[in-house]
Write a protein that holds these residues in place. Structure first.
Motif, PDB file in Angstrom:
ATOM      1  N   GLY A  51      20.141 -48.779 -10.482  1.00 20.10           N
ATOM      2  CA  GLY A  51      20.758 -47.993  -9.391  1.00 20.10           C
ATOM      3  C   GLY A  51      21.359 -46.716  -9.947  1.00 20.10           C
ATOM      4  N   SER A  52      22.032 -46.835 -11.106  1.00 23.27           N
ATOM      5  CA  SER A  52      22.620 -45.646 -11.733  1.00 23.27           C
ATOM      6  C   SER A  52      21.526 -44.693 -12.217  1.00 23.27           C
ATOM      7  CB  SER A  52      23.502 -46.052 -12.922  1.00 23.27           C
ATOM      8  OG  SER A  52      24.679 -46.650 -12.450  1.00 23.27           O
ATOM      9  N   ILE A  53      20.465 -45.252 -12.789  1.00 18.46           N
ATOM     10  CA  ILE A  53      19.354 -44.399 -13.253  1.00 18.46           C
ATOM     11  C   ILE A  53      18.780 -43.624 -12.062  1.00 18.46           C
ATOM     12  CG2 ILE A  53      16.985 -44.444 -14.159  1.00 18.46           C
ATOM     13  CD1 ILE A  53      17.917 -46.834 -15.952  1.00 18.46           C
ATOM     14  N   ASP A  54      18.601 -44.293 -10.922  1.00 18.72           N
ATOM     15  CA  ASP A  54      18.062 -43.611  -9.733  1.00 18.72           C
ATOM     16  C   ASP A  54      18.998 -42.487  -9.276  1.00 18.72           C
ATOM     17  OD1 ASP A  54      15.859 -45.228  -9.785  1.00 18.72           O
ATOM     18  OD2 ASP A  54      16.518 -46.561  -8.171  1.00 18.72           O
ATOM     19  N   ASN A  55      20.309 -42.757  -9.301  1.00 19.44           N
ATOM     20  CA  ASN A  55      21.277 -41.715  -8.914  1.00 19.44           C
ATOM     21  C   ASN A  55      21.197 -40.529  -9.873  1.00 19.44           C
ATOM     22  OD1 ASN A  55      22.217 -43.215  -6.799  1.00 19.44           O
ATOM     23  ND2 ASN A  55      24.049 -43.963  -7.847  1.00 19.44           N
ATOM     24  N   LEU A  56      21.115 -40.828 -11.170  1.00 15.59           N
ATOM     25  CA  LEU A  56      21.056 -39.754 -12.161  1.00 15.59           C
ATOM     26  C   LEU A  56      19.757 -38.953 -12.032  1.00 15.59           C
ATOM     27  CD1 LEU A  56      22.555 -41.763 -15.130  1.00 15.59           C
ATOM     28  CD2 LEU A  56      23.568 -39.730 -14.107  1.00 15.59           C
ATOM     29  N   ASP A  57      18.649 -39.644 -11.772  1.00 15.26           N
ATOM     30  CA  ASP A  57      17.373 -38.934 -11.583  1.00 15.26           C
ATOM     31  C   ASP A  57      17.456 -37.998 -10.371  1.00 15.26           C
ATOM     32  OD1 ASP A  57      16.282 -40.128 -13.792  1.00 15.26           O
ATOM     33  OD2 ASP A  57      15.051 -41.569 -12.690  1.00 15.26           O
ATOM     34  N   ALA A  58      18.113 -38.491  -9.304  1.00 13.85           N
ATOM     35  CA  ALA A  58      18.278 -37.650  -8.107  1.00 13.85           C
ATOM     36  C   ALA A  58      19.129 -36.427  -8.452  1.00 13.85           C
ATOM     37  CB  ALA A  58      18.933 -38.457  -6.990  1.00 13.85           C
ATOM     38  N   ALA A  59      20.201 -36.643  -9.220  1.00 14.39           N
ATOM     39  CA  ALA A  59      21.062 -35.518  -9.616  1.00 14.39           C
ATOM     40  C   ALA A  59      20.266 -34.514 -10.445  1.00 14.39           C
ATOM     41  CB  ALA A  59      22.274 -36.037 -10.403  1.00 14.39           C
ATOM     42  N   LEU A  60      19.421 -35.015 -11.360  1.00 14.88           N
ATOM     43  CA  LEU A  60      18.610 -34.120 -12.198  1.00 14.88           C
ATOM     44  C   LEU A  60      17.684 -33.261 -11.334  1.00 14.88           C
ATOM     45  CD1 LEU A  60      17.503 -36.296 -15.273  1.00 14.88           C
ATOM     46  CD2 LEU A  60      18.933 -34.238 -15.296  1.00 14.88           C
ATOM     47  N   VAL A  61      17.073 -33.895 -10.318  1.00 19.21           N
ATOM     48  CA  VAL A  61      16.167 -33.145  -9.433  1.00 19.21           C
ATOM     49  C   VAL A  61      16.947 -32.049  -8.698  1.00 19.21           C
ATOM     50  CG1 VAL A  61      14.834 -33.343  -7.280  1.00 19.21           C
ATOM     51  CG2 VAL A  61      14.417 -34.932  -9.154  1.00 19.21           C
ATOM     52  N   HIS A  62      18.141 -32.397  -8.210  1.00 18.00           N
ATOM     53  CA  HIS A  62      18.930 -31.390  -7.487  1.00 18.00           C
ATOM     54  C   HIS A  62      19.390 -30.279  -8.413  1.00 18.00           C
ATOM     55  CE1 HIS A  62      19.448 -34.685  -4.361  1.00 18.00           C
ATOM     56  NE2 HIS A  62      18.838 -33.694  -3.768  1.00 18.00           N
ATOM     57  N   LEU A  63      19.797 -30.640  -9.623  1.00 15.93           N
ATOM     58  CA  LEU A  63      20.221 -29.622 -10.593  1.00 15.93           C
ATOM     59  C   LEU A  63      19.065 -28.688 -10.941  1.00 15.93           C
ATOM     60  CD1 LEU A  63      22.422 -31.815 -12.985  1.00 15.93           C
ATOM     61  CD2 LEU A  63      23.226 -30.007 -11.474  1.00 15.93           C
ATOM     62  N   LEU A  64      17.889 -29.282 -11.166  1.00 18.23           N
ATOM     63  CA  LEU A  64      16.720 -28.459 -11.509  1.00 18.23           C
ATOM     64  C   LEU A  64      16.345 -27.552 -10.342  1.00 18.23           C
ATOM     65  CD1 LEU A  64      14.442 -30.903 -13.537  1.00 18.23           C
ATOM     66  CD2 LEU A  64      15.453 -28.764 -14.342  1.00 18.23           C
ATOM     67  N   ALA A  65      16.436 -28.090  -9.113  1.00 17.85           N
ATOM     68  CA  ALA A  65      16.099 -27.269  -7.940  1.00 17.85           C
ATOM     69  C   ALA A  65      17.027 -26.055  -7.867  1.00 17.85           C
ATOM     70  CB  ALA A  65      16.192 -28.102  -6.669  1.00 17.85           C
ATOM     71  N   GLU A  66      18.321 -26.268  -8.116  1.00 16.79           N
ATOM     72  CA  GLU A  66      19.274 -25.150  -8.089  1.00 16.79           C
ATOM     73  C   GLU A  66      18.982 -24.156  -9.195  1.00 16.79           C
ATOM     74  OE1 GLU A  66      20.618 -25.927  -4.731  1.00 16.79           O
ATOM     75  OE2 GLU A  66      21.666 -24.304  -5.774  1.00 16.79           O
ATOM     76  N   ARG A  67      18.627 -24.679 -10.376  1.00 13.11           N
ATOM     77  CA  ARG A  67      18.311 -23.778 -11.502  1.00 13.11           C
ATOM     78  C   ARG A  67      17.094 -22.924 -11.152  1.00 13.11           C
ATOM     79  NH1 ARG A  67      16.156 -22.565 -16.505  1.00 13.11           N
ATOM     80  NH2 ARG A  67      17.713 -22.322 -18.144  1.00 13.11           N
ATOM     81  N   PHE A  68      16.072 -23.557 -10.570  1.00 17.32           N
ATOM     82  CA  PHE A  68      14.863 -22.794 -10.234  1.00 17.32           C
ATOM     83  C   PHE A  68      15.124 -21.783  -9.106  1.00 17.32           C
ATOM     84  CE2 PHE A  68      12.558 -25.756 -12.932  1.00 17.32           C
ATOM     85  CZ  PHE A  68      11.579 -24.935 -13.482  1.00 17.32           C
ATOM     86  N   LYS A  69      16.085 -22.095  -8.211  1.00 18.32           N
ATOM     87  CA  LYS A  69      16.444 -21.099  -7.181  1.00 18.32           C
ATOM     88  C   LYS A  69      17.006 -19.852  -7.853  1.00 18.32           C
ATOM     89  CE  LYS A  69      17.937 -24.118  -3.420  1.00 18.32           C
ATOM     90  NZ  LYS A  69      19.158 -24.564  -2.737  1.00 18.32           N
ATOM     91  N   CYS A  70      17.838 -20.044  -8.884  1.00 16.33           N
ATOM     92  CA  CYS A  70      18.421 -18.902  -9.618  1.00 16.33           C
ATOM     93  C   CYS A  70      17.337 -18.154 -10.385  1.00 16.33           C
ATOM     94  CB  CYS A  70      19.483 -19.372 -10.617  1.00 16.33           C
ATOM     95  SG  CYS A  70      20.972 -19.972  -9.874  1.00 16.33           S
TER      96      CYS A  70
END
Ligand SMILES: C=C(O[C@@H]1C=C(C(=O)O)C=C[C@H]1O)C(=O)O
Length: 127
Positions: free
Chosen positions: A29-48
């Protein structure tokens, strides 16, 4: 106990197995949460970086900046060491992301060159 046969309920082995299964589910469950956070972080980085790419293309700046990359990699390696993460892995990961960003920046620059109203564009009359 034969393979594939569950131990009798309440058996010490079955209790330990059940606890291990619960722990595995919890950790996943924690791994899934962290993977989701990574996707959101990467999406924000790519927006920049998309905006950086557009800025560079409009002002005829090169898609890649090796000096900036070297500074980022040195910094990330230090952060990784402090966080007990393999710095070689951190470097490889950042290089992978930067490679993708530079590929996008080149594509944006190529589009900019093709634009009719691109700065510096001159119509050439043939014949
Ligand atoms: C985002 C930039 O463009 C490129 C991509 C980088 C990155 O993803 O961090 C860093 C340097 C450049 O090669 C930039 O110049 O800042």
């Amino acid at each position: 106990m034969s393979e594939g046969t569950a131990p009798p309920a309440g058996d010490a082995t079955s209790v330990a197995d059940e606890q291990a299964r619960e722990r595995l589910l919890y950790l996943r469950g924690s791994i899934d949460n962290l993977d989701a956070a990574l996707v959101h972080l990467l999406a924000e980085r790519f927006k920049c970086t998309q905006q950086v790419g557009e800025l560079k293309a409009r002002h005829n700046l090169p898609p890649a900046d090796p000096a900036r990359e070297a500074t980022q990699i040195a910094r990330l390696r230090r952060l990784a060491e402090d966080a007990k993460l393999d710095p070689a892995f951190a470097e490889k990961f950042l290089n992978f992301i930067i490679g993708e960003v530079v590929r996008h920046h080149k594509a944006i620059a190529d589009q900019e060159i093709g634009r009719d109203d691109a700065p510096g564009r001159r119509d050439v009359t043939i014949g």
